[in-house]
Design a protein around this motif. Structure first.
Motif, short mmCIF file in Angstrom:
data_model
loop_
_atom_site.label_atom_id
_atom_site.label_comp_id
_atom_site.label_asym_id
_atom_site.label_seq_id
_atom_site.Cartn_x
_atom_site.Cartn_y
_atom_site.Cartn_z
N SER A 64 -14.37 8.49 -2.50
CA SER A 64 -14.17 7.72 -0.94
C SER A 64 -12.78 7.71 -0.79
CB SER A 64 -14.80 6.43 -1.36
OG SER A 64 -14.37 5.60 -0.40
N ASP A 65 -12.53 7.06 0.62
CA ASP A 65 -11.11 6.74 0.92
C ASP A 65 -10.52 5.66 0.30
OD1 ASP A 65 -13.05 5.23 2.28
OD2 ASP A 65 -11.86 5.44 4.50
N HIS A 66 -11.36 4.95 -0.68
CA HIS A 66 -10.97 3.76 -1.50
C HIS A 66 -10.96 4.27 -2.91
CE1 HIS A 66 -11.53 0.48 1.41
NE2 HIS A 66 -12.12 1.26 2.17
N ALA A 67 -10.47 3.48 -3.62
CA ALA A 67 -10.47 3.78 -5.02
C ALA A 67 -10.95 2.67 -6.01
CB ALA A 67 -9.16 4.14 -5.77
N LEU A 117 1.17 -2.47 0.99
CA LEU A 117 1.10 -1.45 1.77
C LEU A 117 2.30 -0.63 1.81
CD1 LEU A 117 0.69 -2.32 5.71
CD2 LEU A 117 1.50 -3.87 4.00
N LYS A 118 2.23 0.48 1.98
CA LYS A 118 3.56 1.39 1.95
C LYS A 118 4.35 1.20 3.04
CE LYS A 118 5.62 4.93 0.10
NZ LYS A 118 6.22 4.95 -1.41
N VAL A 170 0.53 7.07 0.50
CA VAL A 170 0.96 6.14 1.69
C VAL A 170 -0.33 5.11 1.81
CG1 VAL A 170 1.56 5.71 4.03
CG2 VAL A 170 2.61 7.54 2.61
N GLY A 171 -0.58 4.21 1.01
CA GLY A 171 -1.71 3.41 0.59
C GLY A 171 -1.66 1.88 1.26
N TRP A 172 -2.75 1.34 1.03
CA TRP A 172 -2.92 -0.13 1.36
C TRP A 172 -3.65 -0.68 -0.08
CZ3 TRP A 172 -3.27 -2.72 6.78
CH2 TRP A 172 -2.48 -1.87 7.61
N ARG A 173 -3.25 -1.92 -0.29
CA ARG A 173 -4.06 -2.49 -1.07
C ARG A 173 -4.99 -3.67 -0.48
NH1 ARG A 173 -4.32 -7.41 -4.93
NH2 ARG A 173 -2.66 -8.18 -3.76
N ILE A 174 -6.27 -3.25 -0.38
CA ILE A 174 -6.97 -3.89 0.47
C ILE A 174 -8.56 -4.24 0.02
CG2 ILE A 174 -6.44 -3.48 2.93
CD1 ILE A 174 -8.80 -1.59 3.28
N ASP A 175 -8.54 -4.05 -1.24
CA ASP A 175 -9.75 -4.05 -2.36
C ASP A 175 -9.24 -5.23 -3.05
OD1 ASP A 175 -11.92 -2.10 -1.44
OD2 ASP A 175 -9.95 -1.04 -1.45
N TYR A 176 -10.12 -6.32 -3.41
CA TYR A 176 -9.58 -7.27 -4.40
C TYR A 176 -10.66 -7.68 -5.37
CZ TYR A 176 -5.70 -8.22 -1.05
OH TYR A 176 -4.71 -7.90 -0.12
N GLN A 177 -10.42 -8.21 -6.39
CA GLN A 177 -11.21 -9.24 -7.16
C GLN A 177 -10.43 -10.61 -7.03
OE1 GLN A 177 -13.05 -8.06 -10.77
NE2 GLN A 177 -12.80 -5.74 -10.36
N PRO A 211 2.28 -2.02 -6.72
CA PRO A 211 1.41 -2.09 -5.16
C PRO A 211 0.15 -2.09 -5.43
CG PRO A 211 3.52 -0.71 -5.14
CD PRO A 211 3.32 -1.00 -6.55
N GLY A 212 -0.47 -1.32 -6.25
CA GLY A 212 -1.85 -1.49 -6.55
C GLY A 212 -2.85 -1.08 -5.33
N TYR A 213 -2.51 0.31 -4.52
CA TYR A 213 -3.08 0.42 -3.52
C TYR A 213 -4.50 0.87 -3.81
CZ TYR A 213 1.79 1.10 -1.82
OH TYR A 213 3.08 1.11 -1.38
N THR A 214 -5.41 0.81 -2.85
CA THR A 214 -6.85 1.15 -2.98
C THR A 214 -7.37 1.85 -2.00
OG1 THR A 214 -7.43 -1.14 -2.18
CG2 THR A 214 -7.24 -0.86 -4.59
N TRP A 215 -6.63 1.88 -0.92
CA TRP A 215 -7.30 2.68 0.10
C TRP A 215 -6.03 3.62 0.97
CZ3 TRP A 215 -5.66 2.48 5.44
CH2 TRP A 215 -6.41 3.45 6.23
N TRP A 216 -6.45 4.70 1.43
CA TRP A 216 -5.61 5.50 2.05
C TRP A 216 -6.20 6.39 3.42
CZ3 TRP A 216 -6.86 5.01 -2.93
CH2 TRP A 216 -5.76 4.61 -3.93
N SER A 217 -5.55 6.33 4.49
CA SER A 217 -6.25 6.82 5.51
C SER A 217 -6.28 8.20 5.36
CB SER A 217 -4.96 6.95 6.82
OG SER A 217 -5.50 7.72 7.78
N ASN A 218 -7.40 8.72 5.80
CA ASN A 218 -7.87 10.21 5.87
C ASN A 218 -6.80 11.09 6.71
OD1 ASN A 218 -10.00 10.34 3.95
ND2 ASN A 218 -11.32 9.33 5.42
N ARG A 219 -5.83 10.55 7.38
CA ARG A 219 -5.03 11.19 8.43
C ARG A 219 -4.01 11.76 7.73
NH1 ARG A 219 -4.96 6.89 13.40
NH2 ARG A 219 -7.30 6.93 13.94
#
Length: 256
Positions: A243-246, A158-159, A214-221, A198-206
């Motif tokens: 979506s807010d996820h990729a 995460l950033k 400025v993301g988070w990597r919270i989606d995994y395989q 980093p591989g961010y998969t989610w970003w706040s809509n704010r």
């Protein structure tokens, strides 16, 4: 074999933003989706079974909330809906499909960000899910658990990690749980394939989180070691924002 995981933050919203048009171009074998926010009667024919795919779903009992699904080109040998734990299953968080000696699971782990009560629900889920993951390993199958795990494991994931040390999704207890999971034999496929990206998969809509990455990597395989070792490519699709996820795509040199 190409497997995709995507949190849609509402399947109807994602469809309107072109998710199914994109899906038709991916040549994916299995697609795991989370956060349907819809019941089956709410879904169109394309949402239920995109051309060339079989569709299976575990919606939440509460309308407009949670829910998971799996799209697959091949008819599964077996589909298991839920964990057999009532309070978890009512939220539509787990769906399993078996293909020969391969199992693919679509998972939507609870978020604790909305309240302390929901954080305790998340901790209760983690406590009960770890034994299940150990049981899965003991089956001796190749397994890929796809989904939104709602945990960023390491500072790289995460950033603004220093500012989130006390926030849900990056709490020491959550991170330790994920470390323990990987310690019993599961593999974080993206991180093993991309040790420094980093591989961010989610970003706040704010604010401008997405624009500024400025993301988070919270989606995994998360996979068993056998199929994880065959990973040939891992990518995050950001050309279109459904979506807010990729979506997270992994190609495996594996035949079920």
């Amino acid at each position: 074999m190409r497997i995709i995981s995507a949190n849609l933050n509402g399947i109807r919203s994602a469809a309107n933003k072109g998710f199914f048009d994109w899906l038709a171009t991916t040549d994916a074998d299995v697609v795991c989706v989370q956060e349907l926010k819809a019941q089956l009667p709410d879904m169109s024919e394309t949402m239920l079974a995109p051309p060339g795919y079989h569709g299976f779903f575990h919606p939440a009992e509460k309308k407009g909330y949670s829910g998971v699904g799996i799209y697959c080109r091949r008819q599964p040998d077996r589909v298991i809906t839920g964990l057999g734990i009532a309070d978890i299953d009512m939220e539509g968080r787990y769906l399993r499909a078996d293909f020969g000696m391969l199992t693919v699971i679509s998972l939507y782990l609870p978020s604790g960000s909305s309240s302390e009560e929901r954080q305790q629900v998340k901790f209760a889920f983690l406590e009960r899910f770890m034994p299940h993951m150990a049981t899965l390993l003991a089956e001796g199958r190749e397994i890929v658990v796809c989904g939104d795990w709602n945990i960023a494991h390491q500072p790289l994931d995460l950033k603004n990690w220093k500012g989130n040390l006390k926030n849900s999704g990056f709490l020491p207890e959550e991170r330790a749980w994920l470390t323990a999971l990987l310690g019993i034999g599961w593999v974080d496929v993206w991180r093993s394939f991309h040790p420094e990206a980093p591989g961010y998969t989610w970003w706040s809509n704010r604010g401008q989180a997405y624009a500024k990455d400025v993301g988070w990597r919270i989606d995994y395989q998360i996979a068993t070691s056998g199929i994880a070792a065959t990973a040939q490519a891992a990518a995050i699709y950001k050309d279109v924002k459904f979506s807010d996820h990729a979506p997270l795509t992994v190609d495996y040199a594996f035949t079920a």
